[in-house]
Motif scaffolding. Structure first.
Motif, PDB file in Angstrom:
ATOM      1  N   GLN A 174       0.824  -1.213   0.000  1.00 26.81           N
ATOM      2  CA  GLN A 174       0.000   0.000   0.000  1.00 26.81           C
ATOM      3  C   GLN A 174       0.854   1.257   0.000  1.00 26.81           C
ATOM      4  N   ASN A 175       1.914   1.255   0.786  1.00 23.75           N
ATOM      5  CA  ASN A 175       2.794   2.426   0.839  1.00 23.75           C
ATOM      6  C   ASN A 175       3.492   2.653  -0.496  1.00 23.75           C
TER       7      ASN A 175
ATOM      8  N   ALA B 158      -6.632   2.168  -9.403  1.00 24.15           N
ATOM      9  CA  ALA B 158      -6.349   1.566  -8.101  1.00 24.15           C
ATOM     10  C   ALA B 158      -6.673   0.073  -8.110  1.00 24.15           C
ATOM     11  N   LEU B 159      -7.704  -0.319  -8.853  1.00 23.54           N
ATOM     12  CA  LEU B 159      -8.061  -1.743  -8.931  1.00 23.54           C
ATOM     13  C   LEU B 159      -6.963  -2.548  -9.614  1.00 23.54           C
ATOM     14  N   VAL B 160      -6.428  -2.026 -10.707  1.00 20.82           N
ATOM     15  CA  VAL B 160      -5.329  -2.712 -11.402  1.00 20.82           C
ATOM     16  C   VAL B 160      -4.124  -2.851 -10.471  1.00 20.82           C
ATOM     17  N   LYS B 161      -3.766  -1.777  -9.796  1.00 24.23           N
ATOM     18  CA  LYS B 161      -2.619  -1.813  -8.879  1.00 24.23           C
ATOM     19  C   LYS B 161      -2.899  -2.749  -7.701  1.00 24.23           C
ATOM     20  N   GLY B 162      -4.137  -2.724  -7.218  1.00 23.80           N
ATOM     21  CA  GLY B 162      -4.499  -3.582  -6.099  1.00 23.80           C
ATOM     22  C   GLY B 162      -4.388  -5.054  -6.452  1.00 23.80           C
TER      23      GLY B 162
ATOM     24  N   ASN C  37      -7.131  -0.262  -0.617  1.00 23.51           N
ATOM     25  CA  ASN C  37      -6.923  -0.760   0.732  1.00 23.51           C
ATOM     26  C   ASN C  37      -7.113  -2.278   0.737  1.00 23.51           C
ATOM     27  N   TYR C  38      -6.410  -2.960   1.640  1.00 29.28           N
ATOM     28  CA  TYR C  38      -6.584  -4.403   1.814  1.00 29.28           C
ATOM     29  C   TYR C  38      -7.192  -4.648   3.199  1.00 29.28           C
TER      30      TYR C  38
END
Length: 265
Positions: free
Chosen positions: A37-38, A88-92, A46-47
């Motif tokens: 996340q950082n 953010a979804l792709v990165k997550g 967020n997870y």
């Protein structure tokens, strides 16, 4: 384990031991998640970790999972995305696959839980701290038995079906990729997991850039597919000194190919 071997033998754990995950390993999970996340620095990503595995299982049973068949595990991690942020979804999803790889090193198995079609209310009942939408769930625990399977070479698309040169009209040949020193990369990359093994990702090599597209985009599960394959692209290119970051800029429209990201080679 080498990434190449891990990809060829990677399989989901569907039967977990009926015992809690060791607290030391849980702390390691939190540490990995915090680092991910950082690094991404996405406020909409967020997870969510839920250690009450049995509670999550019964709340999602009959709703989540392939055809509603929920996987029972001692611990679950939910990928939470706020404001419908596609980048953010792709990165997550990239981060989830990194987590899976590091869990393997800790002796933990994992399995993606299908959540398409599950209402937000049901998902939030399992992850009560989530403010956004739970887009993907990972079941985690110790496997009840060792299950290593080497994929057949005939159950994946050939390189020239998902790699292109200069434009999406020019399918890459093995010879062209060999000249660029990228033939082995894509030979292994076709083992990257995707929803229903559909392999929707398409790579276009233009000079010193690689551009990633999705063909015939269906739903947000394909964006998870994109994040996963981006992670393995990076892992497989470490040895050839391709260390640039992906520039994620999801553009969804009505075209056959949807642009997702690009990076320098």
């Amino acid at each position: 384990m080498l990434t190449t071997n891990f990809l060829k033998t990677r399989t989901s754990t569907r039967d977990f031991k009926d015992q809690d995950v060791d607290e030391t390993k849980i702390k390691k999970i939190y540490q990995i998640i915090t680092e991910i996340q950082n690094r991404f620095g996405e406020s909409d990503l967020n997870y969510q970790v839920n250690k009450k595995g049995e509670e999550v299982y019964f709340k999602l049973k009959g709703n989540a999972g392939y055809k509603g068949v929920m996987i029972k595990a001692p611990l679950y991690v939910g990928l939470e995305i706020k404001n419908e942020n596609k980048n953010a979804l792709v990165k997550g999803a990239y981060g989830l696959e990194e987590l899976i790889t590091k869990l393997e090193e800790e002796g933990l198995g994992s399995c993606y839980i299908t959540v398409s079609g599950v209402s937000d209310d049901i998902l939030k009942s399992a992850f009560v701290n989530a403010e956004g939408k739970i887009m993907s769930i990972l079941a985690i625990g110790e496997a009840s038995k060792e299950e290593v399977r080497e994929h057949r070479y005939d159950d994946r698309k050939g390189i020239n079906e998902f790699v292109f040169i200069d434009s999406l009209d020019h399918k890459a040949s093995v010879e062209e990729l060999s000249q660029r020193g990228l033939d082995d990369l894509f030979s292994y990359l076709r083992f990257a997991p995707s929803s229903y093994n559909s392999q929707p990702w398409r790579f276009v090599l233009i000079d010193n850039l690689v551009k990633l597209y999705l063909e015939d985009y269906k739903d947000e599960a394909n964006l998870v597919d994109a994040g996963i394959v981006m992670y393995y692209f990076d892992q497989l290119t470490k040895d050839i000194s391709i260390n640039s970051n992906w520039d994620v800029d999801v553009k969804l429209d009505q075209e056959k190919f949807q642009f997702i990201a690009q990076k320098e080679l």
